[in-house]
Structure formats: structure tokens, C-alpha cells
Design a protein around this motif. Structure first.
Motif, PDB file in Angstrom:
ATOM      1  N   PHE A  81      -3.320   3.243  -0.128  1.00 16.13           N
ATOM      2  CA  PHE A  81      -2.238   3.966   0.640  1.00 16.13           C
ATOM      3  C   PHE A  81      -1.778   5.388  -0.081  1.00 16.13           C
ATOM      4  CE2 PHE A  81       2.485   4.661   0.594  1.00 16.13           C
ATOM      5  CZ  PHE A  81       2.694   4.598   2.002  1.00 16.13           C
ATOM      6  N   VAL A  82      -1.943   6.195   0.607  1.00 15.21           N
ATOM      7  CA  VAL A  82      -1.480   7.449   0.475  1.00 15.21           C
ATOM      8  C   VAL A  82      -0.249   8.207   1.209  1.00 15.21           C
ATOM      9  CG1 VAL A  82      -2.437  10.002   0.295  1.00 15.21           C
ATOM     10  CG2 VAL A  82      -4.031   7.946  -0.062  1.00 15.21           C
ATOM     11  N   PRO A  83       0.807   8.388   0.883  1.00 10.33           N
ATOM     12  CA  PRO A  83       1.975   8.577   1.465  1.00 10.33           C
ATOM     13  C   PRO A  83       1.837   9.789   2.436  1.00 10.33           C
ATOM     14  CG  PRO A  83       2.496   8.424  -0.686  1.00 10.33           C
ATOM     15  CD  PRO A  83       1.035   8.565  -0.867  1.00 10.33           C
ATOM     16  N   GLU A  84       1.209  10.795   2.424  1.00 11.47           N
ATOM     17  CA  GLU A  84       1.005  11.752   3.432  1.00 11.47           C
ATOM     18  C   GLU A  84       0.223  11.495   4.432  1.00 11.47           C
ATOM     19  OE1 GLU A  84      -1.588  13.236   0.049  1.00 11.47           O
ATOM     20  OE2 GLU A  84       0.330  12.047   0.286  1.00 11.47           O
ATOM     21  N   PHE A  86       0.122   8.336   5.572  1.00 12.87           N
ATOM     22  CA  PHE A  86       0.905   7.566   6.404  1.00 12.87           C
ATOM     23  C   PHE A  86       1.734   8.372   7.204  1.00 12.87           C
ATOM     24  CE2 PHE A  86       4.719   4.958   6.718  1.00 12.87           C
ATOM     25  CZ  PHE A  86       4.339   3.717   7.181  1.00 12.87           C
ATOM     26  N   GLU A  87       2.140   9.331   6.724  1.00 11.64           N
ATOM     27  CA  GLU A  87       3.258  10.147   7.191  1.00 11.64           C
ATOM     28  C   GLU A  87       2.550  10.737   8.794  1.00 11.64           C
ATOM     29  OE1 GLU A  87       6.385  12.854   8.446  1.00 11.64           O
ATOM     30  OE2 GLU A  87       6.201  10.976   7.124  1.00 11.64           O
ATOM     31  N   ARG A  88       1.271  10.924   8.580  1.00 13.46           N
ATOM     32  CA  ARG A  88       0.610  11.591  10.057  1.00 13.46           C
ATOM     33  C   ARG A  88       0.822  10.798  11.262  1.00 13.46           C
ATOM     34  NH1 ARG A  88      -3.814  10.693  12.862  1.00 13.46           N
ATOM     35  NH2 ARG A  88      -4.924   9.209  11.410  1.00 13.46           N
ATOM     36  N   THR A  89       0.740   9.472  10.893  1.00 19.45           N
ATOM     37  CA  THR A  89       0.697   8.426  12.124  1.00 19.45           C
ATOM     38  C   THR A  89       2.238   7.801  12.188  1.00 19.45           C
ATOM     39  OG1 THR A  89       0.095   6.746  10.722  1.00 19.45           O
ATOM     40  CG2 THR A  89      -1.422   7.870  12.225  1.00 19.45           C
ATOM     41  N   ASN A  90       3.140   7.930  11.217  1.00 20.73           N
ATOM     42  CA  ASN A  90       4.478   7.523  11.351  1.00 20.73           C
ATOM     43  C   ASN A  90       5.465   8.441  10.709  1.00 20.73           C
ATOM     44  OD1 ASN A  90       3.859   4.453  11.373  1.00 20.73           O
ATOM     45  ND2 ASN A  90       2.338   5.323   9.968  1.00 20.73           N
ATOM     46  N   PRO A  91       5.475   9.629  11.121  1.00 17.39           N
ATOM     47  CA  PRO A  91       6.408  10.609  10.884  1.00 17.39           C
ATOM     48  C   PRO A  91       7.762  10.184  10.569  1.00 17.39           C
ATOM     49  CG  PRO A  91       5.888  11.188  12.988  1.00 17.39           C
ATOM     50  CD  PRO A  91       5.096   9.844  12.595  1.00 17.39           C
ATOM     51  N   GLY A  92       8.411  10.460   9.676  1.00 20.94           N
ATOM     52  CA  GLY A  92       9.739  10.197   9.119  1.00 20.94           C
ATOM     53  C   GLY A  92      10.108   8.493   8.859  1.00 20.94           C
ATOM     54  N   PHE A  93       9.171   7.930   8.830  1.00 25.70           N
ATOM     55  CA  PHE A  93       9.190   6.786   8.471  1.00 25.70           C
ATOM     56  C   PHE A  93       8.792   6.121   7.052  1.00 25.70           C
ATOM     57  CE2 PHE A  93       7.795   2.184   8.487  1.00 25.70           C
ATOM     58  CZ  PHE A  93       8.729   1.271   8.722  1.00 25.70           C
ATOM     59  N   ILE A  94       9.709   5.407   6.609  1.00 20.22           N
ATOM     60  CA  ILE A  94       9.453   5.040   5.132  1.00 20.22           C
ATOM     61  C   ILE A  94       9.369   3.733   5.075  1.00 20.22           C
ATOM     62  CG2 ILE A  94      10.243   5.113   2.551  1.00 20.22           C
ATOM     63  CD1 ILE A  94      11.703   7.548   3.288  1.00 20.22           C
ATOM     64  N   PRO A  95       7.925   2.929   4.536  1.00 21.36           N
ATOM     65  CA  PRO A  95       7.897   1.398   4.573  1.00 21.36           C
ATOM     66  C   PRO A  95       8.997   0.824   3.359  1.00 21.36           C
ATOM     67  CG  PRO A  95       6.050   2.896   3.909  1.00 21.36           C
ATOM     68  CD  PRO A  95       6.673   3.502   4.207  1.00 21.36           C
ATOM     69  N   ARG A  96       9.311  -0.193   4.053  1.00 19.75           N
ATOM     70  CA  ARG A  96      10.119  -0.833   3.147  1.00 19.75           C
ATOM     71  C   ARG A  96       9.540  -2.337   2.677  1.00 19.75           C
ATOM     72  NH1 ARG A  96      13.794   2.955   1.677  1.00 19.75           N
ATOM     73  NH2 ARG A  96      14.655   3.868   3.528  1.00 19.75           N
ATOM     74  N   GLY A  97      10.060  -2.607   1.361  1.00 20.17           N
ATOM     75  CA  GLY A  97       9.390  -4.044   0.929  1.00 20.17           C
ATOM     76  C   GLY A  97       8.099  -3.661   0.588  1.00 20.17           C
ATOM     77  N   VAL A  98       7.195  -4.761   0.624  1.00 15.74           N
ATOM     78  CA  VAL A  98       5.771  -4.773  -0.006  1.00 15.74           C
ATOM     79  C   VAL A  98       4.888  -3.870   1.179  1.00 15.74           C
ATOM     80  CG1 VAL A  98       3.658  -6.113  -0.838  1.00 15.74           C
ATOM     81  CG2 VAL A  98       5.936  -6.967  -1.313  1.00 15.74           C
ATOM     82  N   ILE A  99       4.169  -2.875   0.368  1.00 14.75           N
ATOM     83  CA  ILE A  99       3.365  -2.186   1.243  1.00 14.75           C
ATOM     84  C   ILE A  99       1.987  -2.800   1.233  1.00 14.75           C
ATOM     85  CG2 ILE A  99       1.880  -0.029   1.394  1.00 14.75           C
ATOM     86  CD1 ILE A  99       4.255   1.315   0.154  1.00 14.75           C
ATOM     87  N   THR A 100       1.150  -3.158   2.285  1.00 14.03           N
ATOM     88  CA  THR A 100       0.221  -3.858   2.583  1.00 14.03           C
ATOM     89  C   THR A 100      -1.112  -3.070   3.087  1.00 14.03           C
ATOM     90  OG1 THR A 100       0.423  -4.354   4.878  1.00 14.03           O
ATOM     91  CG2 THR A 100       1.637  -5.872   3.131  1.00 14.03           C
ATOM     92  N   ASP A 101      -2.107  -3.580   3.255  1.00 15.87           N
ATOM     93  CA  ASP A 101      -3.302  -2.924   3.693  1.00 15.87           C
ATOM     94  C   ASP A 101      -2.809  -2.198   5.286  1.00 15.87           C
ATOM     95  OD1 ASP A 101      -3.648  -5.728   4.376  1.00 15.87           O
ATOM     96  OD2 ASP A 101      -4.977  -4.886   5.724  1.00 15.87           O
TER      97      ASP A 101
END
Length: 228
Positions: A81-84, A86-101
């Protein structure tokens, strides 16, 4: 609280054993994942995925042709998981809870890395044999794979080449690498990666809207008009 099914209990035992094997490598258990933090905010993830309907009954024989039957089975997924990214496909969204594959752009089955196959193990097989087999694959192949992309430096250096010459996991490795470059403020290199992606894609276009998506994304990220 409802009692766990036999399959869930078996998976718990397998995961606990694998957690013990991977703990010396820095992994900690979170939900159905084993997680290690590297490069301050990059996560290496090992996730156990149970076959669907593991609590209910499998499909009856007359309906078995409708989908593969993974009841009572599980597989192992790897992710970075690399935050930026993830940002490419989910702009403005921050995952909550456990981050999974499922949140990871760098993502593969353990068995794809080891043998280019989609392997699901039976939960009713002896736990010791399962842990020995999967543990060996993780230690000798899975964790080294995750380690190859344990920093932004190694992602920039190797991720595109890995997909081009070793194992094609994603067709958008250049775009994801560009997100890492952009986070570092290297706008010129990020734009070049976008343009190289379009050049490669145009050799064998598959999605008629993909080119427009890439150009619009470049504008949104402040890269300007692409020159290809």
C-alpha cells in the motif's frame, strides 16, 4: 456472540501460526492481514482470503457450473500500500480501519509469484502441512517480493521493469510510478512516465476511454497537456 464456523476457526489457527512465522520479519496481525510498515507510511501486506460462503453451504451439485467452488478453501494475497498510488484511483478518499490488499496498487496472489497459478488451499488439510508449505513460500518468495518494493526509491527504479520483463501484474505501472515521482515533486519525470505509458498503451489499445482518462488525470494532477 455467534459461534465461529469450523472453517473460520481453522483459518484462525492457520493465520496465528503464519503470524508467528512472519513476526521475526516485522509483520503484525491486523484482522485477516499481516502488516509491516516501511519507508514511514508504505505498508507490506500478507492477507488470507477465505473462499466465499465459508459460513454457509456450498452450491448444490446441479448449480456447481455457475461459479468455481471455493467453499472450505483459502488463498494468500500479497500487497504493498502506497498512499499516493491509492490516491490515483480514489481521489480524496482516505481508507478507514484495516488496510487490506484490496487497497493496494502493487498486488498479487502469493501463488502467482511462486508458480504463475491461482492456488486455493483446503482448510481441512492438516494445519501443520499447510503452515509448512505456505510459510516456506512466504519466507523464500513472498516476503522477498514485498521487500523488492519496500521504498519509494525501489518502486521508482524497479516497478515498471518488473512488470515489463518478469511478471505482468498491472498494465499501469508507469502511472503508479508517476504518482510516487509526483509526491517527490519531480513533475518532469512524472509527466514523462505518463507519456511513456500512453506510448506503450497506444501500441495495443484495449479500452477506448483509457487515453482520455490518462490525459484528464494528467491535467488534474497539474502535469499539463501530454505531448503524445
Amino acid at each position: 456472540m455467534a459461534q465461529k464456523s469450523e472453517n473460520v476457526q481453522r483459518l484462525d489457527l492457520i493465520q496465528s501460526a503464519l503470524a508467528g512465522l512472519t513476526e521475526p520479519f516485522g509483520f503484525r496481525r491486523k484482522g485477516r492481514t499481516l502488516v509491516k510498515t516501511v519507508d514511514s507510511d508504505i505498508l507490506q501486506i500478507i492477507a488470507l482470503q477465505a473462499g466465499p460462503f465459508e459460513i454457509g453451504e456450498p452450491l448444490p451439485p446441479e448449480a456447481a457450473h455457475l461459479r468455481p467452488n471455493f467453499y472450505g478453501k483459502f488463498t494468500v494475497n500479497l500487497g504493498i500500500f502506497v498512499p499516493e498510488m491509492f490516491e490515483r484511483t480514489n481521489p480524496g478518499f482516505i481508507p478507514r480501519g484495516v488496510i487490506t490488499d484490496a487497497h493496494c496498487s502493487i498486488r498479487s496472489r502469493l501463488s502467482h509469484i511462486t508458480s504463475h497459478q491461482d492456488i486455493w488451499w483446503h482448510l481441512k488439510d492438516p494445519k501443520e502441512e499447510l503452515v509448512d508449505e505456505i510459510g516456506a513460500l512466504l519466507i523464500h518468495v513472498g516476503i522477498p517480493f514485498l521487500g523488492r518494493f519496500s521504498s519509494r526509491d525501489t518502486i521508482i527504479r524497479d516497478w515498471v521493469n518488473f512488470n515489463s520483463h518478469e511478471l505482468l501484474i498491472t498494465p499501469v505501472a508507469r502511472l503508479d510510478t508517476a504518482m510516487v515521482l509526483l509526491k517527490r515533486g519531480d513533475v518532469a519525470a512524472a509527466k514523462a512516465a505518463f507519456e511513456e505509458h500512453l506510448i506503450e498503451y497506444n501500441r495495443n489499445p484495449r479500452n477506448p476511454t483509457h487515453g482520455s482518462y490518462v490525459r484528464e488525470l494528467a491535467l488534474r494532477l497539474g502535469l499539463g497537456e501530454l505531448q503524445v
